[in-house]
Design an enzyme around this catalytic site. Structure first.
Site, PDB file in Angstrom:
ATOM      1  N   HIS A 153      60.484  58.502  43.600  1.00  0.00           N
ATOM      2  CA  HIS A 153      59.260  57.413  44.278  1.00  0.00           C
ATOM      3  C   HIS A 153      60.340  56.799  45.534  1.00  0.00           C
ATOM      4  CE1 HIS A 153      56.043  57.171  41.709  1.00  0.00           C
ATOM      5  NE2 HIS A 153      56.846  57.654  40.840  1.00  0.00           N
ATOM      6  N   ASP A 362      62.220  53.373  53.110  1.00  0.00           N
ATOM      7  CA  ASP A 362      61.108  53.248  52.049  1.00  0.00           C
ATOM      8  C   ASP A 362      60.731  54.832  51.522  1.00  0.00           C
ATOM      9  OD1 ASP A 362      59.521  52.021  50.007  1.00  0.00           O
ATOM     10  OD2 ASP A 362      58.676  50.762  51.746  1.00  0.00           O
TER      11      ASP A 362
HETATM   12  C1  G6P Z   1      59.827  50.549  43.165  1.00  0.00           C
HETATM   13  C2  G6P Z   1      60.310  51.595  42.520  1.00  0.00           C
HETATM   14  C3  G6P Z   1      59.616  51.455  40.924  1.00  0.00           C
HETATM   15  C4  G6P Z   1      59.717  50.122  40.475  1.00  0.00           C
HETATM   16  C5  G6P Z   1      58.980  49.054  41.709  1.00  0.00           C
HETATM   17  C6  G6P Z   1      59.366  47.636  41.089  1.00  0.00           C
HETATM   18  O1  G6P Z   1      58.580  51.006  43.792  1.00  0.00           O
HETATM   19  O2  G6P Z   1      60.361  52.884  42.961  1.00  0.00           O
HETATM   20  O3  G6P Z   1      60.454  52.366  40.104  1.00  0.00           O
HETATM   21  O4  G6P Z   1      59.083  49.836  39.394  1.00  0.00           O
HETATM   22  O5  G6P Z   1      59.758  49.137  42.617  1.00  0.00           O
HETATM   23  O6  G6P Z   1      60.557  47.269  40.894  1.00  0.00           O
HETATM   24  P1  G6P Z   1      60.992  46.868  39.452  1.00  0.00           P
HETATM   25  O7  G6P Z   1      62.626  46.760  39.358  1.00  0.00           O
HETATM   26  O8  G6P Z   1      60.497  45.313  39.449  1.00  0.00           O
HETATM   27  O9  G6P Z   1      60.490  47.702  38.424  1.00  0.00           O
END
Ligand code: G6P
Length: 472
Positions: A153, A362
């Site tokens: 992602h 991003d």
């Molecule tokens: C990004 C990453 C995700 C992640 C999200 C929130 O979008 O690609 O994998 O879940 O951030 O971050 P966190 O560390 O809170 O899961």
């Protein structure tokens, strides 16, 4: 028909999700048989080796607990203090403690041991994001022969940033254990292909052997993720969104809203964004009192020093802009450090004259998609978009900026605020068509179709697969 098994660090929970991943994937299992597997969010001294299976909002979710030490090394350590900054080309913010790699691998092995007994031979396994790169290797070492796909992602790094990551060659070898690796954008596939084609030495010196990884069984392609823009259009007209719009209109009166919505993360370019807004006000005194900037920035990963620091920096910058421009009866900006649910956000997006989406780097940035989906077709706002977001490949009709160049962003903001209605409608029409072409349902079905071509699919997607490289 094969089941789909989605694996990610976070499993879908209740309440508003700050990041794009949970929002995007919730829908996949609503239509397809299967389950979601991941971390429960709980830390225990002695986690059970078996997953607990629960029904969460109609989804079957299997979860495991982790020990505090393993979680620290895997999540705050290797994933978010090494992989995240390196993949976002912020080596200056990386903390290279290579021993975290052991915890990262241990957690991936623990995921595999708990998941393997739940798998049927023809299940399709779809693994998400940088926390879980080694999962296919670990599952295959336990005998799993399923089709396995991995979706990244976040952006894929350039070769020199990749070489700064301890054990990067093993991680690339781990990627070669998947049948399909999906990336957000053409630039990511190109960076991956460059590594795979050249297989350059991992360290310099005559005695170092080149990394030799066999990618012949792995297909690499870009599958740009999207949102559900029509759902956002409906949400933006819902009673909850309308309530938010009315509340804001009372406060704003005839000021135009410049809106940013981001996790509080250094990759999002928030200090540069506030500086650009400051320059807008400094260069265009006529705009003062006619605009208001709202930055929504829910805190994220706040056990990590670099995340605390970006919060402090932003506090100081917003204070500076307030001190410089605020008057007893006018405030130039509001900065809100909490998460809002989708209906409230849809209302804010619809009200905004300018959506300011200016990350320094991003993977995609779904806020850009959601902003577009939420606009009023008769009176749409303008998207100011970083050219270093994956979304820049999807949305050429946005006003694209280099977010490091705050003069350029300030000028794009001025253009957005001065843009005539006809041009706003024309640009938005093209953006909305692109958001529809790249919607989240087609994203998931095209990835799954590619991973398992024989699989019956609810829709055969004709959406663009922008770039395909079979790396042999
Ligand atoms: C990004 C990453 C995700 C992640 C999200 C929130 O979008 O690609 O994998 O879940 O951030 O971050 P966190 O560390 O809170 O899961």
């Amino acid at each position: 028909m094969s089941r789909i098994v989605i694996v990610s660090n976070r499993t879908p929970g209740k309440g508003p999700a700050a990041g794009g991943l949970a929002v995007a994937l919730r829908k996949v299992l609503a239509d397809q048989e299967g389950f979601w597997f991941g971390w429960s969010g709980k830390l225990t001294d002695d986690p059970s080796p078996e997953a607990r299976i629960e029904d969460i909002d109609g989804l079957s979710v299997a979860q495991i607990d982790l020990t505090r030490d393993d979680h620290h090394a895997y999540y705050a350590g290797f994933s978010n203090s090494i992989l995240w900054p390196s993949f976002h080309l912020r080596l200056d913010l990386a903390t290279i403690e290579s021993h975290w790699y052991e915890g990262y691998r241990r957690v991936n092995a623990q995921f595999a041991r708990a998941l393997k007994p739940l798998l049927k031979p023809d299940d399709i396994v779809w693994v998400h994001d940088y926390h879980l790169i080694p999962l296919a290797t670990e599952l295959r070492s336990l005998g799993a022969r399923n089709r396995m796909g991995f979706y990244l992602h976040i952006p894929f790094p350039t070769a020199d940033a990749l070489y700064a990551i301890p054990h990067h060659a093993e991680l690339m070898r781990d990627l070669s254990r998947y049948d399909l690796v999906g990336m957000q954008a053409n630039r990511d596939v190109a960076a991956f292909t460059e590594f795979a084609d050249h297989q350059a030495p991992s360290t310099f010196g005559a005695t170092q052997a080149a990394v030799d990884i066999d990618f012949s069984g792995t297909e690499i392609a870009a599958f740009p993720i999207g949102s559900d823009p029509d759902a956002f259009a409906r949400l933006a007209a819902s009673p909850a969104a309308t309530k938010m719009i009315h509340r804001m209109r009372r406060v704003l009166a005839d000021q135009r809203l410049v809106l940013g919505v981001d996790r509080l993360d250094y990759s999002k370019g928030l200090p540069q964004r506030v500086e650009a807004y400051e320059k807008l006000l400094a260069n265009n005194p006529r705009l003062r009192r006619t605009v208001h900037m709202l930055q929504v920035a829910p805190p994220s990963r706040d056990s990590i020093k670099e995340y605390q620091e970006i919060g402090d920096t932003l506090d100081a910058m917003c204070g500076r802009v307030m001190g410089r421009f605020a008057e007893p009866d006018w405030q130039p900006l509001t900065y809100v450090k909490r998460a809002y649910g989708q209906p409230s956000l849809a209302g804010l997006y619809r009200l905004a004259r300018v959506g300011l989406v200016t990350p320094l780097r991003d993977g995609m940035n779904l806020v850009a998609h959601e902003f577009v989906g939420s606009q009023d077709p008769q009176d749409p706002g303008v998207l100011v978009l970083s050219r270093f977001a994956g979304a820049a490949e999807i949305f050429p009709e946005a006003l694209q900026v280099n977010p490091f160049d705050t003069d350029e962003t300030a000028e794009a903001l001025r253009m957005a605020l001065d843009m005539p209605l006809d041009e706003r409608r024309e640009r938005w029409g093209a953006l909305m068509a692109a958001a529809r072409r790249h919607n989240v349902d087609d994203w998931a079905s095209s990835f799954l179709q590619r991973l398992s071509p024989g699989m019956a699919s609810p829709k055969t997607s004709k959406r663009d697969i922008l770039y395909l490289a079979s790396v042999a």
